[in-house]
Design an enzyme around this catalytic site. Structure first.
Site, PDB file in Angstrom:
ATOM      1  N   HIS A  49     -97.750 -35.466  15.841  1.00 27.46           N
ATOM      2  CA  HIS A  49     -98.661 -35.906  14.780  1.00 27.46           C
ATOM      3  C   HIS A  49     -99.083 -34.779  13.849  1.00 27.46           C
ATOM      4  O   HIS A  49     -99.892 -35.005  12.956  1.00 27.46           O
ATOM      5  CB  HIS A  49     -99.897 -36.525  15.437  1.00 27.46           C
ATOM      6  CG  HIS A  49    -100.668 -35.491  16.218  1.00 27.46           C
ATOM      7  ND1 HIS A  49    -100.155 -34.890  17.344  1.00 27.46           N
ATOM      8  CD2 HIS A  49    -101.880 -34.927  16.012  1.00 27.46           C
ATOM      9  CE1 HIS A  49    -101.029 -34.003  17.797  1.00 27.46           C
ATOM     10  NE2 HIS A  49    -102.082 -34.007  17.013  1.00 27.46           N
ATOM     11  N   ASP A  50     -98.600 -33.568  14.093  1.00 27.16           N
ATOM     12  CA  ASP A  50     -98.989 -32.418  13.279  1.00 27.16           C
ATOM     13  C   ASP A  50     -97.855 -31.917  12.396  1.00 27.16           C
ATOM     14  O   ASP A  50     -97.988 -30.861  11.766  1.00 27.16           O
ATOM     15  CB  ASP A  50     -99.424 -31.245  14.178  1.00 27.16           C
ATOM     16  CG  ASP A  50    -100.750 -31.491  14.874  1.00 27.16           C
ATOM     17  OD1 ASP A  50    -101.548 -32.303  14.375  1.00 27.16           O
ATOM     18  OD2 ASP A  50    -100.977 -30.855  15.923  1.00 27.16           O
ATOM     19  N   ASP A  83    -105.472 -37.024  25.734  1.00 24.01           N
ATOM     20  CA  ASP A  83    -105.568 -35.749  25.033  1.00 24.01           C
ATOM     21  C   ASP A  83    -106.916 -35.125  25.367  1.00 24.01           C
ATOM     22  O   ASP A  83    -107.954 -35.761  25.151  1.00 24.01           O
ATOM     23  CB  ASP A  83    -105.459 -36.013  23.521  1.00 24.01           C
ATOM     24  CG  ASP A  83    -104.734 -34.910  22.783  1.00 24.01           C
ATOM     25  OD1 ASP A  83    -105.031 -33.736  23.061  1.00 24.01           O
ATOM     26  OD2 ASP A  83    -103.891 -35.227  21.933  1.00 24.01           O
ATOM     27  N   GLU A 102    -100.734 -27.651  24.887  1.00 28.96           N
ATOM     28  CA  GLU A 102    -100.336 -27.431  23.499  1.00 28.96           C
ATOM     29  C   GLU A 102    -100.686 -25.985  23.175  1.00 28.96           C
ATOM     30  O   GLU A 102    -101.861 -25.606  23.194  1.00 28.96           O
ATOM     31  CB  GLU A 102    -101.074 -28.374  22.543  1.00 28.96           C
ATOM     32  CG  GLU A 102    -100.435 -28.356  21.160  1.00 28.96           C
ATOM     33  CD  GLU A 102    -101.397 -28.134  20.008  1.00 28.96           C
ATOM     34  OE1 GLU A 102    -100.958 -28.246  18.866  1.00 28.96           O
ATOM     35  OE2 GLU A 102    -102.578 -27.823  20.238  1.00 28.96           O
ATOM     36  N   ASP A 155    -105.222 -29.695  24.282  1.00 32.18           N
ATOM     37  CA  ASP A 155    -105.184 -29.283  22.881  1.00 32.18           C
ATOM     38  C   ASP A 155    -105.476 -27.791  22.711  1.00 32.18           C
ATOM     39  O   ASP A 155    -106.444 -27.284  23.282  1.00 32.18           O
ATOM     40  CB  ASP A 155    -106.234 -30.111  22.113  1.00 32.18           C
ATOM     41  CG  ASP A 155    -106.160 -29.929  20.621  1.00 32.18           C
ATOM     42  OD1 ASP A 155    -105.143 -30.336  20.029  1.00 32.18           O
ATOM     43  OD2 ASP A 155    -107.119 -29.381  20.033  1.00 32.18           O
TER      44      ASP A 155
HETATM   45  O1  ISL Z   1    -101.827 -23.004  15.094  1.00 33.07           O
HETATM   46  C1  ISL Z   1    -101.490 -23.640  14.139  1.00 33.07           C
HETATM   47  C2  ISL Z   1    -100.624 -23.016  13.166  1.00 33.07           C
HETATM   48  O2  ISL Z   1    -100.150 -21.811  13.659  1.00 33.07           O
HETATM   49  C3  ISL Z   1    -101.925 -25.013  13.935  1.00 33.07           C
HETATM   50  O3  ISL Z   1    -100.969 -25.766  13.273  1.00 33.07           O
HETATM   51  C4  ISL Z   1    -102.209 -25.614  15.275  1.00 33.07           C
HETATM   52  O4  ISL Z   1    -101.027 -25.623  16.002  1.00 33.07           O
HETATM   53  C5  ISL Z   1    -102.592 -26.999  15.253  1.00 33.07           C
HETATM   54  O5  ISL Z   1    -103.469 -27.256  14.222  1.00 33.07           O
HETATM   55  C6  ISL Z   1    -103.272 -27.323  16.566  1.00 33.07           C
HETATM   56  O6  ISL Z   1    -103.198 -28.684  16.737  1.00 33.07           O
HETATM   57  C7  ISL Z   1    -104.057 -29.353  17.587  1.00 33.07           C
HETATM   58  O7  ISL Z   1    -105.410 -28.987  17.434  1.00 33.07           O
HETATM   59  C8  ISL Z   1    -106.018 -29.274  16.183  1.00 33.07           C
HETATM   60  C9  ISL Z   1    -105.748 -30.692  15.710  1.00 33.07           C
HETATM   61  O8  ISL Z   1    -106.103 -30.811  14.358  1.00 33.07           O
HETATM   62  C10 ISL Z   1    -104.305 -31.086  15.875  1.00 33.07           C
HETATM   63  O9  ISL Z   1    -104.095 -32.418  15.508  1.00 33.07           O
HETATM   64  C11 ISL Z   1    -103.955 -30.842  17.309  1.00 33.07           C
HETATM   65  O10 ISL Z   1    -102.674 -31.279  17.644  1.00 33.07           O
HETATM   66  C12 ISL Z   1    -107.489 -29.056  16.371  1.00 33.07           C
HETATM   67  O11 ISL Z   1    -107.948 -29.800  17.456  1.00 33.07           O
END
Ligand code: ISL
Ligand code: CA
Length: 688
Positions: A431-432, A179, A360, A278
């Site tokens: 994981h989100d 990542d 992502e 990310d």
């Molecule tokens: O953009 C969002 C909602 O519209 C957020 O949910 C976003 O997609 C998400 O938080 C992004 O995720 C990634 O970056 C974050 C981290 O906390 C997440 O775990 C990761 O997957 C910040 O690095």
């Protein structure tokens, strides 16, 4: 692409790739049908501005036009052949290392734990691991706040462990990606410490540091509150879109971009096969960091997002990163062995010239997604399109039953719009997000038969649709959301901050908890249940969330031919055995308008049929003769229309859960009747 201005119509906006994605998102958010655009397509933007000002406030159309100016290109017309690539054929598996396997009893998963489980992953048929962050971090956001990109987090292991893990994958014919979190660094990263020590020096330009009494703009953070952190020691504000300790990097600075490319090359040389990137679409911010439009902010939940989710230099930065970072400038320490037929391993493969780039990209739609990934553009290879995760009008923190008919429509639409240069990622969990199985079953997964059937149904779609599957750990075991009972048991900064924010905004404890429970990222982060009694750790797990349902641990499922785990293994093996049909083959959708029926033929050879409802449904007549390969039918003669799949309490292994290839090869079509069992998934081979 004609320039858009206030005299353009909504139809003109929809003809623009970015405009289409924005309007589609608007319709999705408001849960309006696309057809509603047809009615107002002739409306000019200046008229819209006058009509809508009462709702949107002033400046909405100008905000829209400003954003649209960021994209001049259109996706290329897409005829021709799809070029083969390893990452198109691969089945990816996301490991959340903290929760996968603890090897030393401290309650935290680690690299040694992953190494110990590599045979399990190989036997599942996984081709490439993706590891969520393992780099040195203070863990304000579980590793998504990196302190040192060239060191391993102490509790996860050492660089030597990482090297061993990379070799261990390659030895087994698997690949591994990591990542890359480079929209921001931890405030404890050396660059940020130097920036604070000397804001006027070179590292001051690595971040967005601004002086002044007021916050530099009205942007809000994804983790509640304003997106700016005040640093009294230097009397400056620093931009941080996520946690207070996740400082946004200034990609306008060529030195920052060079650092990132160096990090990528350093890891590629150690042998990794690429990175997941990310929030990579957030790296280019609108110069001057202007205020976000309040209405856009209200609609999207985050103020300022239009100034960075698809910024003016995004394409340029990605192309540069591909050329300077991902195009190898040194040979890798190792490469994966070839996987030959029947599980035999061959010699190590020649190194791929470029590491894979998996983006992502929250907020990116179909057309802009194509502009970020099409093979003729030299940017990324694949992205996650998050529109699959919720139904129209719904957001992650809403509690509702997810209707899979939406997913079906989504894929039909996606497939009709992409071409030979395009490829999509297939995913339901990460994981989100809470578990898709729980969203679909909406409480009925307490019945193990329903849990098994829905788990198999989702796996079937994910492993037979056209695109690259990304399984998230636990999906293969039918992992479900955890019934947390208190905010004190949650560990995720987003959930904890949201709870506080809701309470401060006047929500009752019950209301605030209901929202947080519906959407918390901790659901997906509870440790993997390897054995009935646990098996993740000898100690106390860092996040509690034990699933006591009998039959769903890995050891139980390995022993059960009808388990979700063995269903995954069968599907992955089938996909691997038939890449021409199940990877590269076209997809022909059957009866697209039959509610609850999802059927398609891959490469003219495999018929996939799914019942998207928890009750029996009719099956359309299929004209060709077929041979049944796999079926998840759990109650062949169930007559219930009540939505419950079988007698509750049925052990998942009961019933004829999975058939092996029928020996005669002459099973006639219609072999399991004209009706489909609740949540049934089946795969047939078409006999020519
Ligand atoms: O953009 C969002 C909602 O519209 C957020 O949910 C976003 O997609 C998400 O938080 C992004 O995720 C990634 O970056 C974050 C981290 O906390 C997440 O775990 C990761 O997957 C910040 O690095
Ligand atoms: Ca450990």
């Amino acid at each position: 692409m004609p320039e858009l201005d206030r005299n353009s119509t909504l139809r003109d906006v929809y003809a623009n790739p970015l405009g289409r994605d924005i309007l589609d998102r608007l319709l999705f958010t408001l849960n309006l049908p696309t057809a509603s655009l047809k009615l107002v397509g002739g409306l000019r933007l200046r008229t819209l501005d006058t009509l809508a000002t009462r709702v949107t406030g002033p400046g909405f159309v100008d905000a829209l036009l400003g954003l649209l100016a960021n994209e001049k290109a259109s996706p290329a017309p897409s005829g021709g052949e799809t070029a083969p690539a390893w990452w198109k054929e691969a089945v990816f598996y996301q490991v959340y290392p903290r929760s996968f396997q603890d090897s030393n009893g401290d309650g935290v998963g680690d690299l040694r734990g992953i190494i110990n489980r590599l045979d399990y992953l190989r036997d599942l048929g996984v081709d490439c691991l993706w590891l969520s962050p393992i780099f040195d971090s203070p863990n304000e956001d579980m590793g998504y706040d990196v302190r040192d990109y060239r060191a391993i987090m102490a509790e996860m292991g050492t660089l030597e462990d990482a090297d061993e893990l990379i070799r261990g994958c390659h030895e087994r014919g698997m690949r591994i990606i990591l990542d890359l979190v480079v929209n921001h660094t931890s405030a404890e990263h050396e660059w940020f410490r130097r920036a604070i020590a000397d804001p006027a020096g070179p590292y001051g330009e690595y971040y967005f540091l601004r002086s002044g009494r007021e916050r530099p703009n009205n942007w809000t953070s994804f983790f509640s509150g304003p997106a700016w952190r005040y640093l009294p020691e230097i009397e400056r504000w620093a931009l941080r879109l996520f946690a207070p300790g996740q400082m946004d990097l200034n990609w306008e600075n060529p030195a920052v971009r060079a650092e990132v490319s160096d990090i990528v090359q350093w890891w590629l040389a150690r042998g990794i096969d690429g990175f997941r990137l990310d929030v990579i679409n957030f790296i280019s911010k609108q110069p001057g960091l202007p205020d976000g439009h309040p209405f856009v902010g209200k609609l999207m939940g985050f103020t300022g997002i239009e100034h960075y989710f698809y910024g003016p230099r995004l394409h340029e930065y990605l192309a540069e990163l591909r050329a300077n970072g991902f195009t190898r400038n040194a040979p890798p320490a190792s490469t994966p062995r070839a996987r030959l037929a029947d599980g035999v391993l061959g010699e190590p493969l020649p190194a791929e010239p470029t590491g894979v780039m998996v983006g992502e990209t929250p907020g990116i739609g179909v057309e802009t997604g194509r502009l970020l990934t099409a093979s003729d553009r030299g940017e990324m290879d694949l992205i996650f399109n998050f529109d699959v995760l919720e139904n129209p009008g719904k957001a992650r923190f809403d509690s509702y039953r997810y209707d899979l008919n939406y997913l079906k429509k989504f894929y039909i639409d996606y497939e009709s719009r992409i071409g030979a240069n395009d490829w999509i990622a297939l995913f339901f969990d990460n994981h989100d997000n809470p578990r898709m199985l729980s969203k679909v079953a909406a409480g009925k997964e307490k019945d193990p038969a329903v849990r098994t059937a829905v788990g198999k149904l989702l796996a079937t779609i994910q492993l037979t649709m056209r695109g690259t599957p990304f399984l998230f750990q636990g999906q293969e075991l039918g992992a479900v959301d955890h019934a947390f009972t208190s905010i004190a048991d949650m560990r995720d900064i987003e959930a904890i901050n949201l709870f506080t924010e809701l309470r401060e905004g006047g929500a009752s404890e019950v209301e605030a908890w209901a929202k947080v429970l519906a959407g918390s990222r901790d659901h997906a982060r509870v440790p993997i249940r390897w054995a009935p009694e646990g098996g993740f750790t000898e100690g106390t797990p860092w996040l509690a969330g034990f699933d006591a349902a009998p039959g769903f641990s890995a050891t139980e499922q390995l022993a059960d031919p009808g388990s979700i785990l063995n269903w995954h293994r069968a599907l992955v093996a089938l996909r691997r055995a038939h890449p021409e049909a199940l990877v590269y083959g076209d997809v022909e959708f059957l009866q697209p308008n039959w509610r609850d029926y999802f059927g398609y033929v891959r490469g003219g050879e495999f018929l996939i049929e799914l019942n998207l409802a928890g009750a029996e449904r009719p099956r359309p007549h299929f004209r060709k003769r077929t041979e049944l390969l796999l079926t998840s039918r759990i109650a062949p003669h169930a007559s219930s229309d009540s939505g419950s799949a079988t007698r509750s309490g049925t052990h998942p292994s009961s019933g004829s859960a999975m058939l092996s290839r029928s020996p005669s090869g002459t099973t006639p079509s219609g072999d399991s009747g004209a009706r489909m069992a609740p949540w049934e998934a089946s795969i047939r081979r078409i006999i020519r």
